[in-house]
Design a protein around this motif. Sequence first.
Motif, PDB file in Angstrom:
ATOM      1  N   MET A   1       0.813  -1.191   0.000  1.00  0.00           N
ATOM      2  CA  MET A   1       0.000   0.000   0.000  1.00  0.00           C
ATOM      3  C   MET A   1       0.861   1.262   0.000  1.00  0.00           C
ATOM      4  N   ILE A   2       1.986   1.251   0.734  1.00  0.00           N
ATOM      5  CA  ILE A   2       2.892   2.389   0.766  1.00  0.00           C
ATOM      6  C   ILE A   2       3.550   2.564  -0.600  1.00  0.00           C
ATOM      7  N   GLY A   3       3.840   1.453  -1.255  1.00  0.00           N
ATOM      8  CA  GLY A   3       4.420   1.525  -2.600  1.00  0.00           C
ATOM      9  C   GLY A   3       3.493   2.235  -3.561  1.00  0.00           C
ATOM     10  N   ASN A   4       2.193   1.974  -3.461  1.00  0.00           N
ATOM     11  CA  ASN A   4       1.198   2.658  -4.288  1.00  0.00           C
ATOM     12  C   ASN A   4       1.177   4.153  -3.982  1.00  0.00           C
ATOM     13  N   LEU A   5       1.283   4.493  -2.703  1.00  0.00           N
ATOM     14  CA  LEU A   5       1.313   5.894  -2.287  1.00  0.00           C
ATOM     15  C   LEU A   5       2.527   6.604  -2.876  1.00  0.00           C
ATOM     16  N   ILE A   6       3.674   5.963  -2.838  1.00  0.00           N
ATOM     17  CA  ILE A   6       4.898   6.545  -3.406  1.00  0.00           C
ATOM     18  C   ILE A   6       4.763   6.707  -4.914  1.00  0.00           C
ATOM     19  N   ASP A   7       4.141   5.739  -5.580  1.00  0.00           N
ATOM     20  CA  ASP A   7       3.929   5.839  -7.025  1.00  0.00           C
ATOM     21  C   ASP A   7       3.036   7.034  -7.375  1.00  0.00           C
ATOM     22  N   VAL A   8       1.975   7.236  -6.609  1.00  0.00           N
ATOM     23  CA  VAL A   8       1.078   8.376  -6.859  1.00  0.00           C
ATOM     24  C   VAL A   8       1.823   9.682  -6.624  1.00  0.00           C
ATOM     25  N   ILE A   9       2.604   9.756  -5.553  1.00  0.00           N
ATOM     26  CA  ILE A   9       3.384  10.966  -5.262  1.00  0.00           C
ATOM     27  C   ILE A   9       4.374  11.245  -6.385  1.00  0.00           C
ATOM     28  N   SER A  10       5.038  10.213  -6.860  1.00  0.00           N
ATOM     29  CA  SER A  10       6.017  10.374  -7.951  1.00  0.00           C
ATOM     30  C   SER A  10       5.335  10.820  -9.242  1.00  0.00           C
ATOM     31  N   SER A  11       4.186  10.257  -9.534  1.00  0.00           N
ATOM     32  CA  SER A  11       3.447  10.646 -10.740  1.00  0.00           C
ATOM     33  C   SER A  11       2.995  12.095 -10.648  1.00  0.00           C
ATOM     34  N   LEU A  12       2.499  12.490  -9.493  1.00  0.00           N
ATOM     35  CA  LEU A  12       2.068  13.870  -9.288  1.00  0.00           C
ATOM     36  C   LEU A  12       3.243  14.828  -9.430  1.00  0.00           C
TER      37      LEU A  12
ATOM     38  N   VAL B   1      -4.133  14.140  -7.223  1.00  0.00           N
ATOM     39  CA  VAL B   1      -4.304  14.682  -5.872  1.00  0.00           C
ATOM     40  C   VAL B   1      -5.439  13.948  -5.163  1.00  0.00           C
ATOM     41  N   GLY B   2      -6.510  13.686  -5.879  1.00  0.00           N
ATOM     42  CA  GLY B   2      -7.618  12.918  -5.301  1.00  0.00           C
ATOM     43  C   GLY B   2      -7.192  11.520  -4.910  1.00  0.00           C
ATOM     44  N   MET B   3      -6.397  10.883  -5.761  1.00  0.00           N
ATOM     45  CA  MET B   3      -5.897   9.540  -5.445  1.00  0.00           C
ATOM     46  C   MET B   3      -4.989   9.576  -4.219  1.00  0.00           C
ATOM     47  N   LEU B   4      -4.161  10.618  -4.121  1.00  0.00           N
ATOM     48  CA  LEU B   4      -3.257  10.759  -2.984  1.00  0.00           C
ATOM     49  C   LEU B   4      -4.052  10.956  -1.689  1.00  0.00           C
ATOM     50  N   GLU B   5      -5.045  11.825  -1.732  1.00  0.00           N
ATOM     51  CA  GLU B   5      -5.879  12.049  -0.550  1.00  0.00           C
ATOM     52  C   GLU B   5      -6.614  10.769  -0.143  1.00  0.00           C
ATOM     53  N   THR B   6      -7.113  10.042  -1.113  1.00  0.00           N
ATOM     54  CA  THR B   6      -7.815   8.790  -0.829  1.00  0.00           C
ATOM     55  C   THR B   6      -6.882   7.762  -0.203  1.00  0.00           C
ATOM     56  N   ALA B   7      -5.682   7.636  -0.761  1.00  0.00           N
ATOM     57  CA  ALA B   7      -4.718   6.667  -0.237  1.00  0.00           C
ATOM     58  C   ALA B   7      -4.302   7.025   1.188  1.00  0.00           C
ATOM     59  N   LEU B   8      -4.079   8.305   1.444  1.00  0.00           N
ATOM     60  CA  LEU B   8      -3.698   8.724   2.791  1.00  0.00           C
ATOM     61  C   LEU B   8      -4.836   8.499   3.788  1.00  0.00           C
ATOM     62  N   ALA B   9      -6.055   8.809   3.368  1.00  0.00           N
ATOM     63  CA  ALA B   9      -7.211   8.598   4.244  1.00  0.00           C
ATOM     64  C   ALA B   9      -7.390   7.112   4.552  1.00  0.00           C
TER      65      ALA B   9
ATOM     66  N   LEU C   1      -5.017   4.805   4.545  1.00  0.00           N
ATOM     67  CA  LEU C   1      -3.954   4.394   5.461  1.00  0.00           C
ATOM     68  C   LEU C   1      -4.258   4.822   6.893  1.00  0.00           C
ATOM     69  N   GLU C   2      -4.705   6.042   7.065  1.00  0.00           N
ATOM     70  CA  GLU C   2      -5.044   6.540   8.403  1.00  0.00           C
ATOM     71  C   GLU C   2      -6.191   5.743   9.020  1.00  0.00           C
ATOM     72  N   ARG C   3      -7.143   5.360   8.202  1.00  0.00           N
ATOM     73  CA  ARG C   3      -8.300   4.619   8.695  1.00  0.00           C
ATOM     74  C   ARG C   3      -7.931   3.179   9.059  1.00  0.00           C
ATOM     75  N   GLU C   4      -7.112   2.535   8.221  1.00  0.00           N
ATOM     76  CA  GLU C   4      -6.789   1.131   8.423  1.00  0.00           C
ATOM     77  C   GLU C   4      -5.632   0.914   9.394  1.00  0.00           C
ATOM     78  N   GLN C   5      -4.654   1.818   9.352  1.00  0.00           N
ATOM     79  CA  GLN C   5      -3.470   1.706  10.212  1.00  0.00           C
ATOM     80  C   GLN C   5      -3.170   3.087  10.775  1.00  0.00           C
ATOM     81  N   GLU C   6      -3.665   3.340  11.957  1.00  0.00           N
ATOM     82  CA  GLU C   6      -3.616   4.688  12.526  1.00  0.00           C
ATOM     83  C   GLU C   6      -2.195   5.267  12.597  1.00  0.00           C
ATOM     84  N   HIS C   7      -1.229   4.477  12.982  1.00  0.00           N
ATOM     85  CA  HIS C   7       0.153   4.955  13.106  1.00  0.00           C
ATOM     86  C   HIS C   7       1.038   4.316  12.036  1.00  0.00           C
TER      87      HIS C   7
END
Length: 140
Positions: free
Chosen positions: A1-12, A43-51, A53-59
């Motif tokens: 899941m973090i790898g997907n987040l990094i990919d979205v950040i890199s694409s953005l 940006v929407g994908m990034l916000e969704t991925a972060l939300a 992560l926060e929901r599923e794994q708080e820390h």
Amino acid sequence: MIGNLIDVISSLTLIMQEETERLANRTGGRDLAELATVKVRLVGMLETALARLEREQEHWADAIEEAVHARLLEALLALGEASAANAAVLERQIDLSVEMIGAISTEAKRIAGRSTTTYGARGDISSFDAPVPIAVNSEY
């Protein structure tokens, strides 16, 4: 899941860099609208991925491995630099557009002679500049 987040950040980051370069070099065109659309979508994908992560794994940020943390930090720093440069170029373009529209409006008023002066009952003179309709050619 973090790898997907990094990919979205890199694409953005890449999209912002490309948009910044095109705006700075004035090689825009219709594809700038497409870049903006992709940027908004990312940006929407990034916000969704972060939300998520926060929901599923708080820390989640505390629990990731050092290597992944380093990649994430690197991606976030690059995104910060790209977004700062992008914001500066966009602000400059918006300011130039506002100035250009103001100059066009002033010239159109001058040519059209749309200003009126009224002599009041008390001897005062008031002037009013009627707005001139301006058509914008979105091709340029």
